[in-house]
Scaffold this active site. Structure first.
Site, PDB file in Angstrom:
ATOM      1  N   GLY A 124      -8.024  -8.567   4.411  1.00 37.23           N
ATOM      2  CA  GLY A 124      -8.984  -8.435   5.489  1.00 37.23           C
ATOM      3  C   GLY A 124     -10.150  -7.580   5.055  1.00 37.23           C
TER       4      GLY A 124
ATOM      5  N   PHE B 105       0.867  -1.181   0.000  1.00 39.87           N
ATOM      6  CA  PHE B 105       0.000   0.000   0.000  1.00 39.87           C
ATOM      7  C   PHE B 105       0.902   1.229   0.000  1.00 39.87           C
ATOM      8  CE2 PHE B 105      -2.201   3.392   2.358  1.00 39.87           C
ATOM      9  CZ  PHE B 105      -3.324   3.542   1.551  1.00 39.87           C
TER      10      PHE B 105
ATOM     11  N   ASP C  17     -11.621  10.004  14.792  1.00 41.24           N
ATOM     12  CA  ASP C  17     -12.538   9.561  13.732  1.00 41.24           C
ATOM     13  C   ASP C  17     -12.701   8.044  13.830  1.00 41.24           C
ATOM     14  OD1 ASP C  17     -14.226   9.464  11.587  1.00 41.24           O
ATOM     15  OD2 ASP C  17     -12.690   9.790  10.060  1.00 41.24           O
TER      16      ASP C  17
ATOM     17  N   TRP D 163       0.645  -4.973   2.718  1.00 44.04           N
ATOM     18  CA  TRP D 163      -0.766  -5.174   2.394  1.00 44.04           C
ATOM     19  C   TRP D 163      -1.252  -6.426   3.107  1.00 44.04           C
ATOM     20  CZ3 TRP D 163      -4.528  -2.458  -0.053  1.00 44.04           C
ATOM     21  CH2 TRP D 163      -5.727  -3.137  -0.298  1.00 44.04           C
TER      22      TRP D 163
END
Length: 271
Positions: free
Chosen positions: A76, A35, A164, A73
């Site tokens: 999931g 990623f 968040d 990476w």
């Protein structure tokens, strides 16, 4: 894509990972996947070392000054709302709030604790500037309750808060590991800001005691007052956000949330 070729080489197949900024990508080479993100916060390295985000594989600085990070990476999925009740979520949030390494890193990056007095002053000015305090009784009541409960929010422990804790930001790997992503809004503040959000939107009220025990906190009147103080601040902030963008359906939804929060404060906390 030039910066990706500089960072990876041409043997990698790169596709967009989505997102608003367009700076996140998935790179594949044979059976390996990474990623990639451009200009991630230096906070990422500490989050990786603490096991809170997927492992940071490397960081490279490009000729133009951009910094590219590559993370492992992991297969999931995002948690669903019901799974937020699991004690693993409480334990993950506790780990974050108790981490001195995360706190020291944010402080080295120049972050300062956000005081309740500062937040109150900012939101009071914001709703006044937007005309919301004149238009809506719910907003006037909310400001009144924030002012009345402000003293109980002072002098609390200051920790790293994610700010968040939506279920979409918690990833469950196929091996059962939990990771919390999207740290762009992190700040140093009262932990009640974080776990109060989870309790309000994901945990049935009859289960608050049990969830808090897994987190490591004891429910009491002052804690509930702090939780609702931050929930009202959050609702007002989102109300301003949607109002400024003429998203009236979403603004009306936030007004409804605010009305429910006000009712609880008036009928339960202050009664």
């Amino acid at each position: 894509m030039n910066w990706l070729e500089q960072a990876l080489g041409k043997e990698w197949n790169v596709t967009s990972a989505g997102g608003l900024t367009g700076d996140a990508f998935i790179a594949e080479n044979n059976n390996r996947r990474l990623f990639l993100k451009r200009n991630s916060s230096p906070f990422l390295a500490v989050l990786s070392a603490e096991g809170i985000v997927p492992k940071l594989v490397w960081t490279k600085r490009m000729k133009n000054g951009d910094v590219v990070t590559a993370q492992e990476w992991l297969d999931g999925r995002e948690l669903n709302p019901l799974e937020m009740q699991h004690h693993q979520v409480a334990s993950l949030i506790r780990k974050i709030h108790n981490s001195s390494e995360l706190l020291h890193m944010l402080m080295r990056m120049g972050k300062k604790a956000v005081t309740p007095d500062d937040r109150f002053s900012e939101i009071a000015e914001q709703v006044k500037t937007n005309g919301l305090i004149e238009q809506h009784k719910e907003v006037r009541n909310a400001i009144h309750y924030l002012h009345r409960l402000l003293p109980v929010t002072r002098g609390q422990q200051q920790v790293v808060c994610h700010c968040d804790l939506n279920h979409n930001n918690i990833l469950l790997t196929n091996k059962g590991q939990l990771y919390l992503v999207d740290w762009d809004n992190a700040m140093i503040a009262d932990p009640a800001m974080d776990f109060g959000f989870v309790l309000k939107w994901y945990i049935p009220q009859e289960d608050w005691n049990q969830w808090l025990q897994h987190y490591g906190e004891t429910k009491n009147d002052q804690l509930i007052e702090r939780i609702y103080w931050y929930l009202i601040i959050d609702a007002l902030s989102y109300l301003c956000w949607h109002n400024e963008r003429d998203e009236m359906n979403k603004a009306n939804s936030r007004l409804k949330d605010l009305s429910n929060l006000n009712f609880h404060v008036e009928s339960v906390i202050l009664n």
